[in-house]
Design an enzyme around this catalytic site. Structure first.
Site, PDB file in Angstrom:
ATOM      1  N   HIS A  21       0.857  -1.199   0.000  1.00 32.32           N
ATOM      2  CA  HIS A  21       0.000   0.000   0.000  1.00 32.32           C
ATOM      3  C   HIS A  21       0.884   1.237   0.000  1.00 32.32           C
ATOM      4  CE1 HIS A  21      -3.723  -2.271   1.153  1.00 32.32           C
ATOM      5  NE2 HIS A  21      -2.812  -3.114   1.594  1.00 32.32           N
ATOM      6  N   GLY A 167      -9.222  -3.063   4.139  1.00 30.87           N
ATOM      7  CA  GLY A 167      -9.921  -2.604   5.342  1.00 30.87           C
ATOM      8  C   GLY A 167     -10.379  -3.782   6.185  1.00 30.87           C
ATOM      9  N   GLU A 197      -7.614 -12.610   6.317  1.00 30.87           N
ATOM     10  CA  GLU A 197      -6.532 -11.965   7.071  1.00 30.87           C
ATOM     11  C   GLU A 197      -6.897 -12.069   8.556  1.00 30.87           C
ATOM     12  OE1 GLU A 197      -6.116  -7.784   6.287  1.00 30.87           O
ATOM     13  OE2 GLU A 197      -4.154  -7.642   7.278  1.00 30.87           O
ATOM     14  N   ASP A 283       3.222  -5.414   2.358  1.00 33.07           N
ATOM     15  CA  ASP A 283       1.958  -4.825   2.788  1.00 33.07           C
ATOM     16  C   ASP A 283       2.072  -3.327   3.105  1.00 33.07           C
ATOM     17  OD1 ASP A 283      -0.755  -4.884   3.194  1.00 33.07           O
ATOM     18  OD2 ASP A 283      -0.682  -5.880   5.136  1.00 33.07           O
TER      19      ASP A 283
HETATM   20 ZN    ZN Z   1      -2.906  -5.085   2.408  1.00 29.96          ZN
END
Ligand code: ZN
Length: 344
Positions: A21, A167, A197, A283
């Site tokens: 991200h 999210g 996740e 990530d």
């Molecule tokens: Zn991610």
């Protein structure tokens, strides 16, 4: 090899990064710089403290906090340039970078202007090929997620390779997203989502069956369900695995039903040995005090051999959303880079 030599080795290994991200890649000194632009005084220590490990809810809160200093195109341009430079330093030849377009809409910004600025700034850094994933925020609902999907398809840039949702995966049932993903698929755009996740393995299966997800962000929950692992292997759907992230957000501990968890409990080596399609990613590297190179070092310490790691690195090129001709050119670069390291 000692630790320093190994660190150099993982940096030199040519890599592709498929799950990162942009907004999670802002190092504390840059957070300070951005805050100052907007009249907020902050120290590097204060910024770093916001990135401290915690639970998943804290992580989401910190992510939203850091984006509060991204107020316009020039802020996005700054972080994109720094990101591209970091990729270059780590010999990342190609990255598919997730942009939280959902947050830009939420803050009433002009996402198209932000995108144009960040794309232009990143392109000024030579030698790194970046592509972009337009990402919505799951817990904010299907209508804002559709707004992101429409912008991704309206802009029609070959650099926007996929649509994704991140999210809180427990914040909205998968079926509510069906219409959005049907639209994205009908527009010929690749489909991604974070699943499994913190949620269970059923969310991974739903993402594939209901939404047509082509890769899964994280997906570590499948460690608890043999059938979902077989399902993914049979369909050739890769998991984008980010070990340090799973420790820092408490996601792995949560999957294991424990208060905390360590690298030795992470399922990536067993996924790999089982033949599950997997890639390795960072990530939100700044927030988790890691980098893609360091993720390679961690996984090597978790028991995969150097040759395993080379195959894992190759998988990120293979599962990239690239045209065949671009993919083979990058794979050729990858193989000559690996040969130069004396591995094959
Ligand atoms: Zn991610």
């Amino acid at each position: 090899m000692n630790t320093t030599e190994l660190a150099r080795f993982w940096t030199a290994l040519p890599k592709a990064e498929l799950h990162v991200h942009l907004e999670g890649s802002i190092e504390p000194p840059t957070v300070v710089e951005l805050a100052a632009r907007h009249g907020v005084t902050l120290t590097v220590e204060e910024a770093a403290a916001r990135y401290a490990p915690g639970d998943f809810a804290q992580f989401i809160e910190s992510f939203i906090w850091v984006t509060s200093f991204l107020r316009g195109p020039e802020d996005y341009a700054l972080i994109a340039r720094r990101f591209a430079e970091s990729m270059k330093r780590q010999n990342v030849l190609y990255a598919e970078v997730t942009l939280s377009i959902g947050i830009m809409f939420r803050r009433n910004q002009d996402p198209a202007a932000n995108y144009a600025a960040l794309r232009g700034a990143a392109a000024e850094v030579p030698g790194v090929h970046l592509a972009w994933i337009f990402d919505a925020v799951r817990q904010w609902g299907a209508a804002p997620a559709m707004e992101v999907a429409r912008l991704a398809t309206d802009l029609r840039s070959p650099d926007i390779v996929a649509y994704g949702i991140g999210g809180d995966e427990l914040g909205l049932p998968t079926r509510d997203l069906r219409g959005v993903y049907e639209f994205v698929g009908s527009q010929g755009m690749h489909r991604l989502i974070h699943a499994g996740e913190i949620g269970g393995p059923e969310l991974v299966r739903e993402a594939v069956e209901m939404l047509g997800a082509e890769r899964i962000g994280h997906g570590i929950a499948v460690m608890r369900d043999e059938r979902t692992m077989d399902f993914l292997a049979a369909r050739g759907i890769p998991l984008e695995v980010c070990p340090t992230s799973n420790l820092r957000t408490g996601a792995l501990a949560r999957q294991l039903g424990q208060a905390s968890a360590g690298y030795d409990q992470h399922p990536l080596p067993s996924f790999y040995r089982r033949g599950l399609p997997v890639t390795l990613s960072s990530d939100d590297p700044a927030m988790f005090e890691t980098s893609v190179s360091e993720e390679y070092a961690h996984v090597h310490r978790m028991g995969l051999t150097k040759m395993d790691m080379v195959r894992l690195a190759e998988a990120s090129f293979q599962y990239a959303f690239l045209a065949a001709v671009e993919k083979s050119a990058l794979l050729e670069k990858f193989h000559s880079g690996v040969a130069a390291l004396g591995l094959v």
